[in-house]
Motif scaffolding. Structure first.
Motif, mmCIF file in Angstrom:
data_model
loop_
_atom_site.group_PDB
_atom_site.id
_atom_site.type_symbol
_atom_site.label_atom_id
_atom_site.label_comp_id
_atom_site.label_asym_id
_atom_site.label_seq_id
_atom_site.Cartn_x
_atom_site.Cartn_y
_atom_site.Cartn_z
ATOM 1 N N MET A 130 0.846 -1.178 0.000
ATOM 2 C CA MET A 130 0.000 0.000 0.000
ATOM 3 C C MET A 130 0.892 1.240 0.000
ATOM 4 N N ARG A 131 0.443 2.257 -0.741
ATOM 5 C CA ARG A 131 1.230 3.482 -0.852
ATOM 6 C C ARG A 131 0.293 4.679 -1.014
ATOM 7 N N ILE A 132 0.840 5.867 -0.825
ATOM 8 C CA ILE A 132 0.091 7.098 -1.050
ATOM 9 C C ILE A 132 0.130 7.374 -2.552
ATOM 10 N N THR A 133 -1.018 7.707 -3.141
ATOM 11 C CA THR A 133 -1.107 7.815 -4.596
ATOM 12 C C THR A 133 -0.954 9.233 -5.132
ATOM 13 N N GLY A 134 -0.951 10.256 -4.274
ATOM 14 C CA GLY A 134 -0.824 11.615 -4.782
ATOM 15 C C GLY A 134 -0.421 12.606 -3.717
ATOM 16 N N GLY A 135 -0.064 13.798 -4.153
ATOM 17 C CA GLY A 135 0.290 14.869 -3.234
ATOM 18 C C GLY A 135 1.763 14.860 -2.858
ATOM 19 N N THR A 136 2.095 15.583 -1.800
ATOM 20 C CA THR A 136 3.489 15.758 -1.392
ATOM 21 C C THR A 136 4.137 14.472 -0.898
ATOM 22 N N ASN B 92 3.752 8.068 -3.319
ATOM 23 C CA ASN B 92 4.558 6.848 -3.364
ATOM 24 C C ASN B 92 5.176 6.439 -2.030
ATOM 25 N N HIS B 93 4.944 7.188 -0.963
ATOM 26 C CA HIS B 93 5.423 6.740 0.346
ATOM 27 C C HIS B 93 4.607 5.510 0.759
ATOM 28 N N PRO B 94 5.273 4.508 1.288
ATOM 29 C CA PRO B 94 4.553 3.292 1.703
ATOM 30 C C PRO B 94 3.760 3.503 2.990
ATOM 31 N N LEU B 95 2.701 2.729 3.125
ATOM 32 C CA LEU B 95 1.876 2.741 4.338
ATOM 33 C C LEU B 95 1.872 1.349 4.952
ATOM 34 N N ILE B 96 1.832 1.315 6.266
ATOM 35 C CA ILE B 96 1.730 0.048 6.983
ATOM 36 C C ILE B 96 0.258 -0.341 7.015
ATOM 37 N N ALA B 97 -0.037 -1.564 6.639
ATOM 38 C CA ALA B 97 -1.413 -2.078 6.713
ATOM 39 C C ALA B 97 -1.509 -3.007 7.912
ATOM 40 N N PRO B 98 -2.627 -2.965 8.621
ATOM 41 C CA PRO B 98 -2.780 -3.860 9.773
ATOM 42 C C PRO B 98 -2.832 -5.317 9.333
ATOM 43 N N LYS B 99 -2.262 -6.159 10.155
ATOM 44 C CA LYS B 99 -2.302 -7.595 9.867
ATOM 45 C C LYS B 99 -3.688 -8.134 10.233
ATOM 46 N N GLY B 100 -4.048 -9.239 9.619
ATOM 47 C CA GLY B 100 -5.335 -9.860 9.929
ATOM 48 C C GLY B 100 -6.383 -9.526 8.893
ATOM 49 N N THR B 101 -7.594 -9.979 9.165
ATOM 50 C CA THR B 101 -8.686 -9.819 8.193
ATOM 51 C C THR B 101 -9.797 -8.900 8.693
ATOM 52 N N LYS B 102 -9.575 -8.201 9.811
ATOM 53 C CA LYS B 102 -10.630 -7.349 10.353
ATOM 54 C C LYS B 102 -10.779 -6.033 9.613
ATOM 55 N N THR B 103 -9.744 -5.632 8.868
ATOM 56 C CA THR B 103 -9.848 -4.404 8.080
ATOM 57 C C THR B 103 -9.643 -4.730 6.608
ATOM 58 N N ARG B 104 -10.211 -3.875 5.773
ATOM 59 C CA ARG B 104 -10.162 -4.046 4.323
ATOM 60 C C ARG B 104 -9.625 -2.746 3.744
ATOM 61 N N ASN C 279 -3.050 0.884 15.694
ATOM 62 C CA ASN C 279 -1.593 0.893 15.872
ATOM 63 C C ASN C 279 -0.879 1.147 14.546
ATOM 64 N N ALA C 280 -1.359 0.500 13.471
ATOM 65 C CA ALA C 280 -0.774 0.733 12.145
ATOM 66 C C ALA C 280 -0.983 2.190 11.732
ATOM 67 N N LEU C 281 -2.166 2.723 11.978
ATOM 68 C CA LEU C 281 -2.474 4.111 11.645
ATOM 69 C C LEU C 281 -1.545 5.055 12.409
ATOM 70 N N ARG C 282 -1.388 4.830 13.703
ATOM 71 C CA ARG C 282 -0.509 5.672 14.528
ATOM 72 C C ARG C 282 0.922 5.644 13.974
ATOM 73 N N LYS C 283 1.406 4.454 13.614
ATOM 74 C CA LYS C 283 2.760 4.331 13.044
ATOM 75 C C LYS C 283 2.859 5.071 11.714
ATOM 76 N N ASN C 284 1.822 4.981 10.883
ATOM 77 C CA ASN C 284 1.828 5.701 9.608
ATOM 78 C C ASN C 284 1.916 7.208 9.837
ATOM 79 N N LEU C 285 1.144 7.725 10.774
ATOM 80 C CA LEU C 285 1.175 9.163 11.070
ATOM 81 C C LEU C 285 2.554 9.581 11.580
ATOM 82 N N GLN C 286 3.136 8.774 12.456
ATOM 83 C CA GLN C 286 4.473 9.080 12.984
ATOM 84 C C GLN C 286 5.526 9.005 11.891
ATOM 85 N N ASN C 287 5.508 7.940 11.090
ATOM 86 C CA ASN C 287 6.503 7.761 10.033
ATOM 87 C C ASN C 287 6.472 8.887 9.002
ATOM 88 N N LEU C 288 5.309 9.467 8.785
ATOM 89 C CA LEU C 288 5.156 10.516 7.777
ATOM 90 C C LEU C 288 5.126 11.924 8.382
#
Length: 186
Positions: free
Chosen positions: A1-7, A10-22, A78-87
């Motif tokens: 998964m990656r960001i498709t536009g803007g500043t 193409n930066h990668p995003l962490i996706a949560p493991k498991g099947t609870k999110t789509r 947790n994945a969302l929090r890491k994405n916000l921190q990483n970016l």
């Protein structure tokens, strides 16, 4: 998964493991932001059932002033929090962890220019969420609300007092509903 536009394109995003999110597909996110590109700059964005935060993060990458994320599942949050921190997006972001229908009530009095709703398919949350957004008057005047739904389960819109369906689009196997705030009658 990656960001498709803007500043942050193409930066990668962490996706949560498991099947609870789509995760929302790159194709759907690109379609969404092509539709609302003139609304994003400086917008206050609300991302409901946020998962990894890909949609709200994409909004920030494309110039939104702020994004509020609501996610119930711990692994996704947790994945969302890491994405916000990483970016380096923690500052213009608010992450609320818990039930969307409960936490929306705590946002009463606030308004958002763009709202994205992506609840789990087949759980009846689409209608409840739309009714609550409508009741709490969370969409700003001239704002847009988008709701993602499975193409196999078209949405049955509940009676809404201030929101009206503007357009329905099929993107791959997904339906994307676009709602706007109705003009107030004099």
């Amino acid at each position: 998964m990656r960001i498709t536009g803007g500043t942050l394109k193409n930066h990668p995003l962490i996706a949560p493991k498991g099947t609870k999110t789509r995760p929302t597909s790159d194709k759907l996110r690109q379609s969404l932001f092509n539709i609302c590109q003139h609304y994003v700059e400086g917008a206050h964005f609300l991302d409901l059932f946020a998962g990894s935060g890909a949609v709200g993060i994409e909004a920030l990458s494309r110039g939104a002033a702020s994004a509020t994320f609501i996610e119930k599942e711990r692994l996704a949050a947790n994945a969302l929090r890491k994405n916000l921190q990483n970016l380096n997006l923690s500052s213009p972001s608010t992450l609320l962890i818990g039930d969307v229908l409960t936490l929306l009530k705590k946002l009463k009095g606030k308004t958002f220019d763009l709202i994205y709703v992506d609840p789990p398919y087949e759980k009846g949350l689409q209608e409840k969420t739309l009714l609550l957004i409508d009741t709490l008057d969370l969409l700003a005047p001239d704002g847009l609300l988008f709701l993602e739904e499975s193409g196999a389960h078209p949405l049955s819109l509940p009676p809404l007092k201030s929101l009206t369906l503007q357009k329905e689009r099929k993107v791959g196997s997904t339906l994307l509903y676009q709602l706007i705030k109705k003009e107030k009658s004099l």
